[in-house]
Design a protein around this motif. Structure first.
Motif, mmCIF file in Angstrom:
data_model
loop_
_atom_site.group_PDB
_atom_site.id
_atom_site.type_symbol
_atom_site.label_atom_id
_atom_site.label_comp_id
_atom_site.label_asym_id
_atom_site.label_seq_id
_atom_site.Cartn_x
_atom_site.Cartn_y
_atom_site.Cartn_z
ATOM 1 N N ASP A 7 0.808 -1.217 0.000
ATOM 2 C CA ASP A 7 0.000 0.000 0.000
ATOM 3 C C ASP A 7 0.843 1.269 0.000
ATOM 4 O O ASP A 7 0.346 2.365 0.276
ATOM 5 C CB ASP A 7 -0.940 0.010 1.210
ATOM 6 C CG ASP A 7 -0.200 -0.214 2.530
ATOM 7 O OD1 ASP A 7 1.047 -0.241 2.508
ATOM 8 O OD2 ASP A 7 -0.869 -0.353 3.571
ATOM 9 N N THR B 121 3.255 2.078 2.059
ATOM 10 C CA THR B 121 3.624 2.574 3.391
ATOM 11 C C THR B 121 5.025 2.153 3.832
ATOM 12 O O THR B 121 5.494 2.618 4.876
ATOM 13 C CB THR B 121 2.626 2.080 4.451
ATOM 14 O OG1 THR B 121 2.625 0.635 4.478
ATOM 15 C CG2 THR B 121 1.215 2.581 4.159
ATOM 16 N N THR C 63 -3.590 4.994 6.550
ATOM 17 C CA THR C 63 -3.585 3.547 6.755
ATOM 18 C C THR C 63 -4.046 3.217 8.164
ATOM 19 O O THR C 63 -4.255 4.107 8.993
ATOM 20 C CB THR C 63 -2.176 2.968 6.498
ATOM 21 O OG1 THR C 63 -2.258 1.551 6.363
ATOM 22 C CG2 THR C 63 -1.224 3.316 7.633
#
Length: 297
Positions: free
Chosen positions: A68, A70, A183
């Protein structure tokens, strides 16, 4: 929950609770220092909390390993987090905790300054700057006299804690300004706990710390409190708040932590509670109210 521009009752209540917990943490660290050296203590705390947060995320079905975007912001946040606590604990070898508090709580101002460039949607009004300044004056009332009594290498410890404050602010801004702010808070926190659990023990070895040298039930209970309540539950809640509320407004509440820490020391350790404590609490409370008061229409 959609992001909000003001703090509601939930956010205010959680911040008062978390600042109380972080204030009590100062007492827990003092108690645990009697049997575990400081940086080792921070590393063990991160390791234990990482296991707990991972178990919590697995139980809730949080996707921790999805791609994602991150990873690198998460590693950066973890290194900043580890650097903050490594510097903070090491600095106390050179300076006093009361002097350190003054330099550490410059961090909310750095968050506000960084937000000018990184978080333009969180524009600070004049009343907010005044409120934060007033809250900081409250901290100075409580600890400021110690600025006039430096000794030996206190300047080095002060400089290290000031650097820790910069890293604390940088961690908050990294979370808020990158994909980490969108997130799951469990994943955001795990990046910091895992990286710091990997880094801090090595720092402790380099510093020649003895590690666990005099374990007692009180020492273990103090470490357990830091692991479960502080680094696990309260930090998880903090990153949830950062995701949904303005970081600058949340940071203004952090001035409560040193004052509540002194109150906790008085209640739990029998340390003196002077008039300055209550004056400081009043100034901090007034400053927080000013910093979070809605703009006049």
């Amino acid at each position: 929950m959609a992001p909000k521009h003001q703090l509601d009752r939930l956010a205010i209540g959680l911040m008062v609770l978390f600042c109380s917990i972080w204030g009590v943490q100062q007492v827990a660290i003092k108690l645990a220092n009697a049997g575990i050296s400081p940086v080792w203590q921070a590393g063990l705390r991160s390791l234990g909390a990482a296991v707990l947060v991972f178990a919590w995320a697995w139980w809730r079905g949080v996707g921790l390993f999805s791609r994602d975007g991150t990873l690198w912001p998460g590693v950066l946040a973890g290194l900043l987090f580890a650097g903050e606590f490594g510097l903070l604990y090491w600095a106390l070898e050179f300076t006093t905790a009361s002097r350190g508090v003054i330099f550490l709580y410059t961090a909310p101002f750095m968050v506000a300054l960084g937000a000018v460039w990184l978080l333009p949607q969180e524009h600070m009004r004049r009343a907010q700057w005044v409120g934060m300044a007033l809250a900081f004056i409250g901290v100075l009332v409580l600890f400021g006299e110690n600025l006039l009594r430096p000794s030996g290498m206190a300047w080095l410890g002060d400089l290290m804690i000031f650097a820790a404050a910069i890293l604390w602010a940088a961690t908050t801004l990294t979370v808020k300004a990158t994909v980490l702010g969108r997130t799951a808070p469990e994943k955001t926190l795990l990046y910091q706990l895992v990286v710091s659990a990997a880094v801090l023990p090595g720092v402790a070895v380099l510093l020649g710390e003895p590690g666990v040298f005099a374990p007692t039930p009180v020492v273990w209970a103090s470490l357990a409190f830091q692991t479960v309540v502080v680094a696990g539950a309260s930090y998880l809640g903090w990153f949830w708040l950062i995701r949904h509320y303005p970081a600058t407004r949340l940071s203004s509440f952090s001035f409560l932590t040193p004052v509540l820490g002194v109150v906790a020391g008085g209640v739990l350790l029998g340390e003196p509670l002077t008039l300055a404590v209550f004056v400081a609490l009043g100034l901090v409370g007034l400053g927080i109210w000013l910093a979070n008061r809605p703009a006049a229409r």
